[in-house]
Design a protein around this motif. Sequence first.
Motif, PDB file in Angstrom:
ATOM      1  N   ALA A   1       8.471  62.015  90.633  1.00 48.20           N
ATOM      2  CA  ALA A   1       9.270  62.252  89.430  1.00 48.20           C
ATOM      3  C   ALA A   1       8.711  61.425  88.289  1.00 48.20           C
ATOM      4  CB  ALA A   1      10.736  61.891  89.683  1.00 48.20           C
ATOM      5  N   ILE A   2       8.869  61.955  87.080  1.00 48.93           N
ATOM      6  CA  ILE A   2       8.531  61.203  85.882  1.00 48.93           C
ATOM      7  C   ILE A   2       9.730  61.273  84.941  1.00 48.93           C
ATOM      8  CG2 ILE A   2       6.045  61.562  86.054  1.00 48.93           C
ATOM      9  CD1 ILE A   2       6.306  63.750  83.917  1.00 48.93           C
ATOM     10  N   SER A   3       9.903  60.243  84.133  1.00 53.59           N
ATOM     11  CA  SER A   3      11.033  60.200  83.205  1.00 53.59           C
ATOM     12  C   SER A   3      10.568  59.741  81.838  1.00 53.59           C
ATOM     13  CB  SER A   3      12.124  59.250  83.716  1.00 53.59           C
ATOM     14  OG  SER A   3      12.706  59.743  84.904  1.00 53.59           O
ATOM     15  N   PHE A   4      11.147  60.353  80.817  1.00 50.11           N
ATOM     16  CA  PHE A   4      10.895  59.937  79.445  1.00 50.11           C
ATOM     17  C   PHE A   4      12.111  59.181  78.944  1.00 50.11           C
ATOM     18  CE2 PHE A   4      11.127  60.383  74.855  1.00 50.11           C
ATOM     19  CZ  PHE A   4       9.848  60.009  74.468  1.00 50.11           C
ATOM     20  N   GLY A   5      11.886  57.995  78.406  1.00 50.87           N
ATOM     21  CA  GLY A   5      12.986  57.185  77.899  1.00 50.87           C
ATOM     22  C   GLY A   5      12.573  55.730  77.853  1.00 50.87           C
ATOM     23  N   ARG A   6      13.576  54.876  77.809  1.00 52.52           N
ATOM     24  CA  ARG A   6      13.329  53.441  77.869  1.00 52.52           C
ATOM     25  C   ARG A   6      13.615  52.963  79.287  1.00 52.52           C
ATOM     26  NH1 ARG A   6      16.323  54.382  73.294  1.00 52.52           N
ATOM     27  NH2 ARG A   6      15.156  54.241  71.342  1.00 52.52           N
ATOM     28  N   THR A   7      13.229  51.750  79.599  1.00 49.92           N
ATOM     29  CA  THR A   7      13.412  51.212  80.946  1.00 49.92           C
ATOM     30  C   THR A   7      14.883  51.283  81.347  1.00 49.92           C
ATOM     31  OG1 THR A   7      11.573  49.686  80.569  1.00 49.92           O
ATOM     32  CG2 THR A   7      13.026  49.226  82.429  1.00 49.92           C
ATOM     33  N   GLY A   8      15.146  51.991  82.432  1.00 54.95           N
ATOM     34  CA  GLY A   8      16.508  52.124  82.939  1.00 54.95           C
ATOM     35  C   GLY A   8      17.382  53.094  82.165  1.00 54.95           C
ATOM     36  N   GLU A   9      16.824  53.744  81.145  1.00 55.54           N
ATOM     37  CA  GLU A   9      17.588  54.697  80.334  1.00 55.54           C
ATOM     38  C   GLU A   9      16.810  55.996  80.178  1.00 55.54           C
ATOM     39  OE1 GLU A   9      18.539  52.942  76.587  1.00 55.54           O
ATOM     40  OE2 GLU A   9      19.568  51.225  77.462  1.00 55.54           O
ATOM     41  N   PRO A  10      16.726  56.806  81.232  1.00 57.65           N
ATOM     42  CA  PRO A  10      15.985  58.066  81.117  1.00 57.65           C
ATOM     43  C   PRO A  10      16.700  59.054  80.203  1.00 57.65           C
ATOM     44  CG  PRO A  10      17.153  57.978  83.201  1.00 57.65           C
ATOM     45  CD  PRO A  10      17.331  56.631  82.559  1.00 57.65           C
ATOM     46  N   MET A  11      15.914  59.781  79.426  1.00 55.56           N
ATOM     47  CA  MET A  11      16.460  60.814  78.544  1.00 55.56           C
ATOM     48  C   MET A  11      16.140  62.200  79.089  1.00 55.56           C
ATOM     49  SD  MET A  11      15.432  59.182  74.854  1.00 55.56           S
ATOM     50  CE  MET A  11      15.884  57.500  74.422  1.00 55.56           C
ATOM     51  N   LEU A  12      14.944  62.342  79.638  1.00 59.15           N
ATOM     52  CA  LEU A  12      14.522  63.604  80.259  1.00 59.15           C
ATOM     53  C   LEU A  12      13.645  63.277  81.456  1.00 59.15           C
ATOM     54  CD1 LEU A  12      13.563  66.912  78.686  1.00 59.15           C
ATOM     55  CD2 LEU A  12      11.876  65.867  80.197  1.00 59.15           C
ATOM     56  N   SER A  13      13.841  64.008  82.547  1.00 66.75           N
ATOM     57  CA  SER A  13      13.054  63.772  83.756  1.00 66.75           C
ATOM     58  C   SER A  13      12.514  65.078  84.306  1.00 66.75           C
ATOM     59  CB  SER A  13      13.904  63.091  84.848  1.00 66.75           C
ATOM     60  OG  SER A  13      14.379  61.839  84.416  1.00 66.75           O
ATOM     61  N   LEU A  14      11.386  64.990  84.977  1.00 66.80           N
ATOM     62  CA  LEU A  14      10.819  66.101  85.745  1.00 66.80           C
ATOM     63  C   LEU A  14      10.718  65.616  87.183  1.00 66.80           C
ATOM     64  CD1 LEU A  14       7.881  67.238  83.397  1.00 66.80           C
ATOM     65  CD2 LEU A  14      10.216  68.121  83.477  1.00 66.80           C
ATOM     66  N   VAL A  15      11.307  66.375  88.107  1.00 66.80           N
ATOM     67  CA  VAL A  15      11.329  65.988  89.516  1.00 66.80           C
ATOM     68  C   VAL A  15      10.686  67.095  90.335  1.00 66.80           C
ATOM     69  CG1 VAL A  15      12.762  65.361  91.483  1.00 66.80           C
ATOM     70  CG2 VAL A  15      13.428  64.644  89.183  1.00 66.80           C
ATOM     71  N   CYS A  16       9.712  66.736  91.162  1.00 65.93           N
ATOM     72  CA  CYS A  16       8.998  67.700  92.006  1.00 65.93           C
ATOM     73  C   CYS A  16       9.514  67.626  93.436  1.00 65.93           C
ATOM     74  CB  CYS A  16       7.497  67.404  91.972  1.00 65.93           C
ATOM     75  SG  CYS A  16       6.517  68.515  93.009  1.00 65.93           S
ATOM     76  N   ASN A  17       9.873  68.773  93.983  1.00 67.40           N
ATOM     77  CA  ASN A  17      10.311  68.870  95.376  1.00 67.40           C
ATOM     78  C   ASN A  17       9.191  69.519  96.184  1.00 67.40           C
ATOM     79  OD1 ASN A  17      11.512  69.255  97.838  1.00 67.40           O
ATOM     80  ND2 ASN A  17      13.201  70.502  97.084  1.00 67.40           N
ATOM     81  N   LEU A  18       8.399  68.678  96.855  1.00 69.18           N
ATOM     82  CA  LEU A  18       7.262  69.175  97.627  1.00 69.18           C
ATOM     83  C   LEU A  18       7.675  69.770  98.967  1.00 69.18           C
ATOM     84  CD1 LEU A  18       4.744  66.280  96.955  1.00 69.18           C
ATOM     85  CD2 LEU A  18       4.770  68.541  95.894  1.00 69.18           C
TER      86      LEU A  18
END
Length: 198
Positions: free
Chosen positions: A63-80
């Motif tokens: 997973a990757i997240s865009f935001g500040r540390t501990g405060e994600p605003m948008l995330s992409l999560v991959c389910n392999l």
Amino acid sequence: MVRFQTASILALCVILSACGGDADTPEAAQRISLDTVRQPPSEPLPSPDSKDAGWTVSDNGQAISFGRTGEPMLSLVCNLKATPARLTVIRHVGTRPGQKALFPVIGNGTISRFKADAALHEGEWRWEAALEARDPLLDVFTGTHELEATLPGGGTLKMGGSRVPSEFVNWCRAGGRLQQVQAVEKAADALKTPPAGR
């Protein structure tokens, strides 16, 4: 006297018929939702300040997240584990059960409109759009230009250009094998290259 009574009765009948109306004639009715009456519409949230925000990779790398540390605003999560691999776009904005929204993301010469649903995850209600990793809608993330993600009532999230989301989406589409292949190729190239000075 009789004429007066007759006229009064006729006038009364006319008034009553006007008040009662024809029973077979439908009346124009306005439908309202009781939920709308009980819960006043919430104020739209302002667009988040993403000036000092950036992309981070999760500890497990899935997973990757865009935001500040501990405060994600948008995330992409991959389910392999899914076949084929699936990728979930998450907008970390509060919502309520049963809500749905059209979530457009603009960038890299593409406009993608994701169908997002309210989802509960570890006590947090948030917006999620899950789809196959190979879905063309995800092409909006495959580039290095800035992105704009607008959620109705949640403002517009502006993300500076980065290669992180592009590499992550391509990695997920390859079933998580892309990084391994690149590592092997780099190792092979290192073996082929003679050390300096020989």
